[in-house]
Design a protein around this motif. Structure first.
Motif, PDB file in Angstrom:
ATOM      1  N   UNK A 238     -24.203  -3.408  82.365  1.00  0.00           N
ATOM      2  CA  UNK A 238     -22.780  -3.652  82.542  1.00  0.00           C
ATOM      3  C   UNK A 238     -22.303  -4.820  81.707  1.00  0.00           C
ATOM      4  N   UNK A 239     -21.014  -4.838  81.448  1.00  0.00           N
ATOM      5  CA  UNK A 239     -20.419  -5.926  80.667  1.00  0.00           C
ATOM      6  C   UNK A 239     -19.000  -6.170  81.164  1.00  0.00           C
ATOM      7  N   UNK A 240     -18.601  -7.432  81.157  1.00  0.00           N
ATOM      8  CA  UNK A 240     -17.226  -7.825  81.469  1.00  0.00           C
ATOM      9  C   UNK A 240     -16.731  -8.728  80.341  1.00  0.00           C
ATOM     10  N   UNK A 241     -15.559  -8.443  79.840  1.00  0.00           N
ATOM     11  CA  UNK A 241     -14.959  -9.236  78.760  1.00  0.00           C
ATOM     12  C   UNK A 241     -13.639  -9.793  79.247  1.00  0.00           C
ATOM     13  N   UNK A 242     -13.530 -11.135  79.208  1.00  0.00           N
ATOM     14  CA  UNK A 242     -12.281 -11.822  79.537  1.00  0.00           C
ATOM     15  C   UNK A 242     -11.745 -12.435  78.256  1.00  0.00           C
ATOM     16  N   UNK A 243     -10.715 -11.815  77.655  1.00  0.00           N
ATOM     17  CA  UNK A 243     -10.238 -12.301  76.355  1.00  0.00           C
ATOM     18  C   UNK A 243      -9.665 -13.702  76.390  1.00  0.00           C
ATOM     19  N   UNK A 244      -9.186 -14.154  77.552  1.00  0.00           N
ATOM     20  CA  UNK A 244      -8.640 -15.510  77.657  1.00  0.00           C
ATOM     21  C   UNK A 244      -8.889 -16.027  79.072  1.00  0.00           C
ATOM     22  N   UNK A 245      -9.451 -17.209  79.169  1.00  0.00           N
ATOM     23  CA  UNK A 245      -9.676 -17.805  80.491  1.00  0.00           C
ATOM     24  C   UNK A 245      -8.367 -18.177  81.173  1.00  0.00           C
TER      25      UNK A 245
END
Length: 371
Positions: A238-245
């Motif tokens: 699995x992967x999670x991407x948060x483009x901006x905190x």
């Protein structure tokens, strides 16, 4: 509004909707109240890691993770199944009860019960858990349905087939890490290694069993055994991407059975004449499936989630799922969702317990069987 008034209000709302619901879940995953969506949300990682292994990277300290304790049914109520079915050795239906089960539910087009359970210890970035999923099905043919409904007294050609597939993960080991992908971007990755043991059974009752009151017989692929037993190892990623905190937005990718366990069983289709000449094929109950999701927190603290499940339709369960959640005072929450394949769902959280009602609960991501 105070907590004292909110709790009865939410309880009455759930009860009113539940009267017309086909399925009810208690102690299940929060995603069940949102039609199964939520692989990209990371606010409750000890529960969500069962949907997406990357969520374990967000756990801090030591927690007990409980995700599912559910039994979903189709074609019969939970009470009817509980009163009729006795689970035998290794969690499969007992041969001695096969004929009685077929006679009891013979009027149905199909009866299915799916059982899920997952629990274990979750540490900072690591989890050791155990889980199980069982899928039990009954397929009565047309002559049996007509006889059971009282439309005919002729049992010629009548037959009902009972299948059971149960898999145990003993244990699952999940690891995850959060990585910096730029000044204000974050990526979390995770992998779950599943040490699996699976059981398969297939019994049938035809006109001979039904007219004489006998128990039923084993299907030809079982030989003289009551069940077949296989072991294998699978890996989910699995992967999670948060483009901006600074923005409450995240994207997710889950590949269920990225490494498929080498578990296959011989199989004969329902409602065919059993015997040495019966056509046998093969089923693989744990197949690779790709899922994608997005989660965003909007105004007033409302969480919006959307998932595209089984993107390639490799397991035949491709679906778009949408859900919303609003957290209330006192740790309460209300949820709603819709799936293009399984319909609406509504849920909530009371006293830390997740409750949901739905037209039909979908099989959970990372816990689906195919046959």
């Amino acid at each position: 509004m105070s907590k004292r008034f909110l709790m009865p209000l939410v309880a009455l709302w759930m009860l009113a909707v539940g009267v017309s619901a086909d399925e009810i879940s208690i102690f299940g995953s929060p995603s069940r109240g949102m039609a199964g969506a939520g692989i990209a949300r990371m606010d409750r990682p000890s529960e969500q890691m069962y949907l997406n292994p990357a969520a374990v990277a967000y756990v801090r300290g030591v927690q007990f993770g409980l995700n599912n304790l559910n039994m979903d049914t189709e074609g019969a109520t939970l009470r009817q199944i509980y009163d009729t079915v006795k689970i035998g050795q290794k969690g499969v239906v007992d041969l001695a009860d096969a004929g009685r089960i077929v006679r009891t539910f013979g009027e149905k087009e199909k009866v299915q019960a799916v059982v899920n359970a997952d629990f274990g210890l979750v540490f900072s970035g690591v989890a050791v858990t155990a889980g199980a999923v069982g899928d039990f099905r009954l397929y009565p043919n047309t002559p049996l349905q007509r006889w059971a409904r009282g439309e005919s007294n002729d049992l010629t050609g009548a037959q009902g087939d009972i299948y059971g597939v149960v898999t145990f993960s003993l244990p699952d080991v999940t690891v995850g890490a959060r990585l910096s992908a730029g000044a204000n971007t974050e990526v979390a990755i995770g992998a779950r290694v599943r040490f699996l043991r699976a059981f398969y059974t297939h019994y049938y009752a035809d006109q001979t069993h039904l007219s004489s009151g006998n128990a039923g017989s084993r299907a030809v692929e079982l030989g003289t055994a009551d069940y077949l037993d296989k072991r294998g190892t699978g890996v989910d990623i699995g992967m999670v991407w948060k483009p901006s905190r600074d923005v409450p937005l995240s994207y997710a990718l889950v590949v269920e059975n990225f490494i498929e366990p080498n578990i296959e069983f011989p199989f004969t289709a329902p409602n065919i004449a059993q015997g040495p000449d019966a056509l046998q094929t093969t089923i693989k109950p744990l197949k690779r499936a790709v899922h994608m999701g997005i989660a965003m927190e909007g105004a007033m603290g409302v969480l919006y989630v959307a998932d595209w499940v089984d993107v390639t339709n490799n397991t035949g369960k491709r679906e778009l799922r949408f859900g919303v959640e609003k957290r209330l005072a006192g740790g309460l929450a209300i949820r709603a969702g819709y799936g293009t394949k399984n319909g609406w769902a509504i849920g909530g959280e009371l006293f830390g317990i997740n409750i949901a009602v739905a037209q039909k609960f979908p099989l959970q991501v990372s816990r689906s069987l195919t046959f």
